[in-house]
Design a protein around this motif. Structure first.
Motif, PDB file in Angstrom:
ATOM      1  N   PRO A 136      39.127  38.233  33.782  1.00  0.00           N
ATOM      2  CA  PRO A 136      40.290  38.603  34.432  1.00  0.00           C
ATOM      3  C   PRO A 136      40.528  39.731  35.303  1.00  0.00           C
ATOM      4  O   PRO A 136      39.327  40.208  35.378  1.00  0.00           O
ATOM      5  N   PRO A 137      41.278  39.712  36.294  1.00  0.00           N
ATOM      6  CA  PRO A 137      41.226  40.750  37.296  1.00  0.00           C
ATOM      7  C   PRO A 137      41.026  42.312  36.789  1.00  0.00           C
ATOM      8  O   PRO A 137      41.829  42.473  35.677  1.00  0.00           O
ATOM      9  N   HIS A 138      40.274  43.058  37.293  1.00  0.00           N
ATOM     10  CA  HIS A 138      40.017  44.277  36.842  1.00  0.00           C
ATOM     11  C   HIS A 138      39.268  44.998  37.740  1.00  0.00           C
ATOM     12  O   HIS A 138      38.939  44.625  38.933  1.00  0.00           O
ATOM     13  N   ARG A 139      39.171  46.428  37.784  1.00  0.00           N
ATOM     14  CA  ARG A 139      38.297  47.090  38.747  1.00  0.00           C
ATOM     15  C   ARG A 139      37.735  48.241  37.973  1.00  0.00           C
ATOM     16  O   ARG A 139      37.804  48.622  36.926  1.00  0.00           O
ATOM     17  N   GLY A 140      36.576  48.992  38.804  1.00  0.00           N
ATOM     18  CA  GLY A 140      35.805  49.934  38.203  1.00  0.00           C
ATOM     19  C   GLY A 140      36.429  51.294  38.457  1.00  0.00           C
ATOM     20  O   GLY A 140      37.475  51.327  39.217  1.00  0.00           O
ATOM     21  N   PRO A 141      36.165  52.372  37.596  1.00  0.00           N
ATOM     22  CA  PRO A 141      36.794  53.562  37.709  1.00  0.00           C
ATOM     23  C   PRO A 141      36.760  54.423  38.785  1.00  0.00           C
ATOM     24  O   PRO A 141      37.576  55.320  39.246  1.00  0.00           O
ATOM     25  N   TYR A 142      35.361  54.315  39.664  1.00  0.00           N
ATOM     26  CA  TYR A 142      35.361  55.299  40.694  1.00  0.00           C
ATOM     27  C   TYR A 142      34.258  54.751  41.711  1.00  0.00           C
ATOM     28  O   TYR A 142      33.623  54.060  41.329  1.00  0.00           O
ATOM     29  N   LYS A 143      34.269  55.214  42.910  1.00  0.00           N
ATOM     30  CA  LYS A 143      33.290  54.772  44.079  1.00  0.00           C
ATOM     31  C   LYS A 143      32.097  55.257  44.011  1.00  0.00           C
ATOM     32  O   LYS A 143      31.303  55.310  45.119  1.00  0.00           O
ATOM     33  N   GLY A 144      31.745  55.977  42.971  1.00  0.00           N
ATOM     34  CA  GLY A 144      30.245  56.403  42.924  1.00  0.00           C
ATOM     35  C   GLY A 144      29.277  55.455  42.713  1.00  0.00           C
ATOM     36  O   GLY A 144      28.168  55.786  42.891  1.00  0.00           O
ATOM     37  N   VAL A 145      29.304  54.114  42.623  1.00  0.00           N
ATOM     38  CA  VAL A 145      28.199  53.252  42.345  1.00  0.00           C
ATOM     39  C   VAL A 145      28.604  52.137  43.319  1.00  0.00           C
ATOM     40  O   VAL A 145      29.560  51.999  43.703  1.00  0.00           O
ATOM     41  N   ILE A 146      27.549  51.021  43.626  1.00  0.00           N
ATOM     42  CA  ILE A 146      27.721  50.036  44.160  1.00  0.00           C
ATOM     43  C   ILE A 146      27.074  48.861  43.391  1.00  0.00           C
ATOM     44  O   ILE A 146      26.162  49.354  42.779  1.00  0.00           O
ATOM     45  N   ARG A 147      27.668  47.939  43.302  1.00  0.00           N
ATOM     46  CA  ARG A 147      27.387  46.921  42.248  1.00  0.00           C
ATOM     47  C   ARG A 147      26.541  45.720  42.878  1.00  0.00           C
ATOM     48  O   ARG A 147      27.096  45.212  44.098  1.00  0.00           O
ATOM     49  N   TYR A 148      25.596  45.135  42.353  1.00  0.00           N
ATOM     50  CA  TYR A 148      24.606  44.331  43.123  1.00  0.00           C
ATOM     51  C   TYR A 148      24.264  43.184  41.628  1.00  0.00           C
ATOM     52  O   TYR A 148      24.062  43.322  40.624  1.00  0.00           O
ATOM     53  N   HIS A 149      24.396  42.151  42.344  1.00  0.00           N
ATOM     54  CA  HIS A 149      24.124  40.831  41.695  1.00  0.00           C
ATOM     55  C   HIS A 149      23.002  39.982  42.343  1.00  0.00           C
ATOM     56  O   HIS A 149      23.310  39.660  43.622  1.00  0.00           O
ATOM     57  N   LEU A 150      22.087  39.623  41.598  1.00  0.00           N
ATOM     58  CA  LEU A 150      21.039  38.793  42.344  1.00  0.00           C
ATOM     59  C   LEU A 150      21.147  37.420  41.407  1.00  0.00           C
ATOM     60  O   LEU A 150      20.894  37.351  40.152  1.00  0.00           O
ATOM     61  N   GLY A 151      21.477  36.226  42.052  1.00  0.00           N
ATOM     62  CA  GLY A 151      21.674  34.898  41.430  1.00  0.00           C
ATOM     63  C   GLY A 151      20.551  34.482  40.857  1.00  0.00           C
ATOM     64  O   GLY A 151      19.348  34.336  41.460  1.00  0.00           O
ATOM     65  N   LEU A 178      24.531  39.398  46.074  1.00  0.00           N
ATOM     66  CA  LEU A 178      25.994  39.808  46.416  1.00  0.00           C
ATOM     67  C   LEU A 178      26.063  41.435  45.966  1.00  0.00           C
ATOM     68  O   LEU A 178      25.441  41.697  44.920  1.00  0.00           O
ATOM     69  N   ILE A 179      26.554  41.959  46.895  1.00  0.00           N
ATOM     70  CA  ILE A 179      26.613  43.436  46.748  1.00  0.00           C
ATOM     71  C   ILE A 179      28.231  43.928  47.064  1.00  0.00           C
ATOM     72  O   ILE A 179      28.713  43.557  48.009  1.00  0.00           O
ATOM     73  N   PHE A 180      28.863  44.509  46.025  1.00  0.00           N
ATOM     74  CA  PHE A 180      30.141  44.804  46.416  1.00  0.00           C
ATOM     75  C   PHE A 180      30.534  45.976  45.669  1.00  0.00           C
ATOM     76  O   PHE A 180      30.039  46.728  44.937  1.00  0.00           O
ATOM     77  N   ASP A 181      31.740  46.367  45.961  1.00  0.00           N
ATOM     78  CA  ASP A 181      32.351  47.641  45.423  1.00  0.00           C
ATOM     79  C   ASP A 181      33.376  47.344  44.427  1.00  0.00           C
ATOM     80  O   ASP A 181      34.510  46.747  44.518  1.00  0.00           O
ATOM     81  N   ASP A 182      32.954  47.781  43.164  1.00  0.00           N
ATOM     82  CA  ASP A 182      33.552  47.193  41.989  1.00  0.00           C
ATOM     83  C   ASP A 182      35.044  48.116  41.929  1.00  0.00           C
ATOM     84  O   ASP A 182      35.930  47.851  40.990  1.00  0.00           O
ATOM     85  N   THR A 183      35.339  49.131  42.778  1.00  0.00           N
ATOM     86  CA  THR A 183      36.819  49.510  42.672  1.00  0.00           C
ATOM     87  C   THR A 183      37.910  48.747  43.065  1.00  0.00           C
ATOM     88  O   THR A 183      38.916  48.942  43.232  1.00  0.00           O
ATOM     89  N   PHE A 184      37.407  47.715  44.055  1.00  0.00           N
ATOM     90  CA  PHE A 184      38.163  46.805  44.408  1.00  0.00           C
ATOM     91  C   PHE A 184      38.689  45.690  43.390  1.00  0.00           C
ATOM     92  O   PHE A 184      37.696  45.544  42.576  1.00  0.00           O
ATOM     93  N   GLU A 185      39.986  45.326  43.217  1.00  0.00           N
ATOM     94  CA  GLU A 185      39.957  44.349  42.134  1.00  0.00           C
ATOM     95  C   GLU A 185      39.463  43.281  42.155  1.00  0.00           C
ATOM     96  O   GLU A 185      39.056  42.713  43.066  1.00  0.00           O
ATOM     97  N   HIS A 186      38.677  42.895  41.197  1.00  0.00           N
ATOM     98  CA  HIS A 186      37.778  41.782  41.195  1.00  0.00           C
ATOM     99  C   HIS A 186      37.868  40.795  39.836  1.00  0.00           C
ATOM    100  O   HIS A 186      38.159  41.407  38.898  1.00  0.00           O
ATOM    101  N   GLU A 187      37.460  39.430  39.897  1.00  0.00           N
ATOM    102  CA  GLU A 187      37.538  38.573  38.731  1.00  0.00           C
ATOM    103  C   GLU A 187      36.437  37.598  38.991  1.00  0.00           C
ATOM    104  O   GLU A 187      35.912  37.461  40.284  1.00  0.00           O
ATOM    105  N   ALA A 188      35.961  37.161  37.877  1.00  0.00           N
ATOM    106  CA  ALA A 188      34.778  36.118  38.081  1.00  0.00           C
ATOM    107  C   ALA A 188      35.002  34.894  37.041  1.00  0.00           C
ATOM    108  O   ALA A 188      35.756  35.083  36.143  1.00  0.00           O
ATOM    109  N   TRP A 189      34.504  33.961  37.511  1.00  0.00           N
ATOM    110  CA  TRP A 189      34.523  32.525  36.808  1.00  0.00           C
ATOM    111  C   TRP A 189      33.414  31.733  36.810  1.00  0.00           C
ATOM    112  O   TRP A 189      32.600  31.533  37.556  1.00  0.00           O
ATOM    113  N   ASN A 190      33.347  31.012  35.625  1.00  0.00           N
ATOM    114  CA  ASN A 190      32.249  29.946  35.588  1.00  0.00           C
ATOM    115  C   ASN A 190      32.812  28.512  34.966  1.00  0.00           C
ATOM    116  O   ASN A 190      33.043  28.659  33.735  1.00  0.00           O
TER     117      ASN A 190
END
Length: 202
Positions: A136-151, A178-190
């Motif tokens: 479900p929609p959620h967000r990370g706590p602070y902008k000190g990291v960048i999140r990376y996903h390799l498919g 995919l590289i994103f800022d997890d402090t933006f609200e985000h959600e994922a699904w399969n």
């Protein structure tokens, strides 16, 4: 809890929240890569190395998945994830957690070597989203990291797996980043009948 204790707790949370918001403003103003929801992978030179070796990483993932049912659920490793998942459909295989090296490193030596190429890497693991799992929609706590996903393992149809960050929605592709800022609200699904797996790095 007394009224005084409740008031004191709320005041402490308010101070903490303002502190985090101040840090976010600082990180945003000082960022050398801007403040988008998704970053262009080409911005980060180390991405090319990971993408060029994705099949090697996938081979080590495949060995891990032979024991899929024995892998810990994310909330077993990190109890705060229980707000996102309480079932056994979000499996993990950790290499590093907040800079602490896990014993799993020895079992995936090539992946571990490649992770050392990422400057500032703090957390890395295989993230395995089971069939018909939705985070479900959620967000990370602070902008000190960048999140990376390799498919690594993206089931068909690829359009049935996705992630929304802010107002943008994208899908994964095997061997792509995919590289994103997890402090933006985000959600994922399969929404498929198979596992979706990525290399997840902060």
């Amino acid at each position: 809890m007394t009224r005084w204790q409740t008031t004191a707790r709320n005041a402490a949370f308010d101070v903490l929240k303002r502190g985090v918001e101040g840090m976010d403003r600082f990180y945003t103003s000082a960022s050398r890569v801007g403040n988008p929801a998704f970053f262009e992978p080409a911005t980060f030179p180390w991405v090319r190395t990971l993408e060029a070796n994705w099949r090697t990483i996938r081979a080590e993932l495949d060995e891990v998945l032979r024991h899929r049912d024995d892998l810990p659920n994310f909330q077993d490793i990190s109890p705060e994830q229980a707000s996102l998942s309480t079932d056994d459909k979000w499996k993990t295989y950790f290499f590093y957690a907040y800079g602490i090296r896990a014993g799993n490193v020895e079992r995936c030596p090539r992946t571990a070597e490649l992770l050392k190429e990422i400057p500032g890497m703090t957390t890395a693991f295989f993230s395995i989203l089971g069939p018909h799992k939705h985070l479900p929609p959620h967000r990370g706590p602070y902008k000190g990291v960048i999140r990376y996903h390799l498919g690594l393992k993206i089931p068909e149809p690829a359009t049935a797996c996705g992630i929304r960050v802010g107002t943008e929605t994208r899908g994964w592709a095997e061997g792509k980043s995919l590289i994103f800022d997890d402090t933006f609200e985000h959600e994922a699904w399969n929404h498929t009948d198979e596992d979706r797996a990525v290399l997840f790095v902060d």
